[in-house]
Design an enzyme around this catalytic site. Sequence first.
Site, mmCIF file in Angstrom:
data_model
loop_
_atom_site.group_PDB
_atom_site.id
_atom_site.type_symbol
_atom_site.label_atom_id
_atom_site.label_comp_id
_atom_site.label_asym_id
_atom_site.label_seq_id
_atom_site.Cartn_x
_atom_site.Cartn_y
_atom_site.Cartn_z
ATOM 1 N N LYS A 218 1.021 4.105 -2.920
ATOM 2 C CA LYS A 218 0.595 5.329 -2.789
ATOM 3 C C LYS A 218 1.643 6.369 -2.732
ATOM 4 O O LYS A 218 1.417 7.460 -3.386
ATOM 5 C CB LYS A 218 -0.013 5.660 -1.324
ATOM 6 C CG LYS A 218 -1.214 4.766 -1.036
ATOM 7 C CD LYS A 218 -2.501 5.238 -1.913
ATOM 8 C CE LYS A 218 -3.972 4.757 -1.513
ATOM 9 N NZ LYS A 218 -4.827 5.128 -2.476
ATOM 10 N N TYR B 221 0.970 -1.319 0.009
ATOM 11 C CA TYR B 221 -0.048 -0.063 -0.230
ATOM 12 C C TYR B 221 0.835 1.253 -0.021
ATOM 13 O O TYR B 221 0.512 2.134 -0.977
ATOM 14 C CB TYR B 221 -0.866 -0.154 1.329
ATOM 15 C CG TYR B 221 -2.065 1.054 1.295
ATOM 16 C CD1 TYR B 221 -3.093 1.027 0.431
ATOM 17 C CD2 TYR B 221 -1.991 1.965 2.286
ATOM 18 C CE1 TYR B 221 -4.195 1.864 0.410
ATOM 19 C CE2 TYR B 221 -2.918 2.908 2.359
ATOM 20 C CZ TYR B 221 -3.939 2.940 1.415
ATOM 21 O OH TYR B 221 -4.899 3.867 1.656
HETATM 22 N N1 LIG Z 1 -10.088 5.671 5.080
HETATM 23 C C1 LIG Z 1 -9.024 6.179 5.372
HETATM 24 O O1 LIG Z 1 -8.283 6.244 6.410
HETATM 25 C C2 LIG Z 1 -8.095 6.238 3.963
HETATM 26 C C3 LIG Z 1 -6.969 6.860 4.158
HETATM 27 C C4 LIG Z 1 -5.882 7.337 3.273
HETATM 28 C C5 LIG Z 1 -6.062 7.065 2.192
HETATM 29 N N2 LIG Z 1 -7.665 6.355 1.734
HETATM 30 C C6 LIG Z 1 -7.803 6.112 0.532
HETATM 31 O O2 LIG Z 1 -9.095 6.482 0.074
HETATM 32 C C7 LIG Z 1 -9.584 5.894 -0.758
HETATM 33 C C8 LIG Z 1 -11.050 5.531 -0.520
HETATM 34 O O3 LIG Z 1 -11.082 4.767 0.554
HETATM 35 P P1 LIG Z 1 -12.342 4.597 1.821
HETATM 36 O O4 LIG Z 1 -11.508 4.476 3.168
HETATM 37 O O5 LIG Z 1 -13.434 5.347 1.354
HETATM 38 O O6 LIG Z 1 -12.487 2.994 1.410
HETATM 39 P P2 LIG Z 1 -13.878 2.063 1.057
HETATM 40 O O7 LIG Z 1 -13.350 0.828 0.882
HETATM 41 O O8 LIG Z 1 -14.852 2.843 1.737
HETATM 42 O O9 LIG Z 1 -13.974 2.924 -0.543
HETATM 43 C C9 LIG Z 1 -13.412 2.269 -1.705
HETATM 44 C C10 LIG Z 1 -14.406 1.842 -2.716
HETATM 45 O O10 LIG Z 1 -13.592 1.446 -3.789
HETATM 46 C C11 LIG Z 1 -14.172 0.255 -4.567
HETATM 47 N N3 LIG Z 1 -13.263 -0.591 -5.254
HETATM 48 C C12 LIG Z 1 -12.238 -1.430 -4.604
HETATM 49 N N4 LIG Z 1 -11.723 -1.993 -5.760
HETATM 50 C C13 LIG Z 1 -12.071 -1.450 -6.906
HETATM 51 C C14 LIG Z 1 -11.992 -1.567 -8.424
HETATM 52 N N5 LIG Z 1 -11.023 -2.508 -8.552
HETATM 53 N N6 LIG Z 1 -12.465 -0.796 -9.085
HETATM 54 C C15 LIG Z 1 -13.437 -0.033 -8.755
HETATM 55 N N7 LIG Z 1 -13.727 0.259 -7.438
HETATM 56 C C16 LIG Z 1 -12.958 -0.536 -6.495
HETATM 57 C C17 LIG Z 1 -14.638 -0.343 -3.305
HETATM 58 O O11 LIG Z 1 -15.783 -1.433 -3.588
HETATM 59 C C18 LIG Z 1 -15.255 0.678 -2.577
HETATM 60 O O12 LIG Z 1 -16.621 1.221 -2.595
HETATM 61 C C19 LIG Z 1 -8.688 4.713 -1.065
HETATM 62 O O13 LIG Z 1 -7.968 4.955 -2.302
HETATM 63 C C20 LIG Z 1 -7.987 4.617 0.213
HETATM 64 O O14 LIG Z 1 -6.823 3.924 -0.024
HETATM 65 C C21 LIG Z 1 -8.556 6.294 2.817
#
Ligand SMILES: NC(=O)c1ccc[n+]([C@@H]2O[C@H](COP(=O)([O-])OP(=O)(O)OC[C@H]3O[C@@H](n4cnc5c(N)ncnc54)[C@H](O)[C@@H]3O)[C@@H](O)[C@H]2O)c1
Length: 249
Positions: free
Chosen positions: A159, A155
């Site tokens: 990133k 990851y």
């Molecule tokens: N939540 C956090 O603390 C956090 C922190 C840093 C970065 N992020 C990043 O933010 C983004 C969103 O994360 P989140 O927390 O909302 O997660 P989440 O799991 O709630 O949402 C991610 C969505 O991406 C979809 N997804 C997964 N694989 C996919 C694919 N191959 N094609 C299309 N869609 C796909 C999932 O079905 C899901 O609905 C991600 O890139 C994550 O790495 C999140």
Amino acid sequence: MELGLKDKVAIVTGSGRGIGAVTARALAEEGVRVTITDIDPATTEATRAALAADGFDVIGVPCDVTDKDQVANLVAKTVEAFGTVHILVNNAGFPRDGYIGKMSDEDWDLVVDVILKGAFNCSRAVVPHFMEQKYGRVVNIASRAHFGNPGQVNYSAAKAGILGFTRALGMEQGRFNVTVNAVAPGFIATEMIEALPNYETVKNKSLALNTVPRLGNERDIANGVVFLASDAAGYISGETLHITGGRFG
Ligand SMILES: NC(=O)c1ccc[n+]([C@@H]2O[C@H](COP(=O)([O-])OP(=O)(O)OC[C@H]3O[C@@H](n4cnc5c(N)ncnc54)[C@H](O)[C@@H]3O)[C@@H](O)[C@H]2O)c1
């Protein structure tokens, strides 16, 4: 501030839930027509229906961002519905944690593929429209993990990679009035994060290390994306906006 977002068209990947769904809503609230898209058809439809019920101009197109044919269909359906595309938010992504000795090939490939190949596939598919109309915005959702997190070599690498992708694409596309930026969230308590086995530990660590004394939420991230997607950010490209409550380490 004049955001200039009214009647723009956006694709937000992984917008069936979490940060993506709230970002889609935040863009729609500024007058953007949005394509909701997620690998999960059920959440794609649920988010689309919720936004449509509130009167926003949205469509839903399920898509796995690692599949270039599905991405081609996603962009085609968007152009069919709205005429073009101005904004791409590469949000789809997730961790698959494990220390390196125990990390499987599958967990490495999956995380790197969704985050990097996904952003590549989607960006490549929208760029012809950006170049033709001499306007475009790409906002990539990175993570504070680009600095490195134990148990997250896959990851963290992906990133960090997306930040290089952001700068390189920005350099290529700037002359077409296209900006490319990244938002690096800290800990945001979405469903994905709440499902982590060490959720309480990472939550408490976030509360201890944030300089802003609260947990972050999806709106905190969406606000940054809306700004970077707007005309107000037209002179910002290749940048990474950390939305971490002041936490860097
Ligand atoms: N939540 C956090 O603390 C956090 C922190 C840093 C970065 N992020 C990043 O933010 C983004 C969103 O994360 P989140 O927390 O909302 O997660 P989440 O799991 O709630 O949402 C991610 C969505 O991406 C979809 N997804 C997964 N694989 C996919 C694919 N191959 N094609 C299309 N869609 C796909 C999932 O079905 C899901 O609905 C991600 O890139 C994550 O790495 C999140």
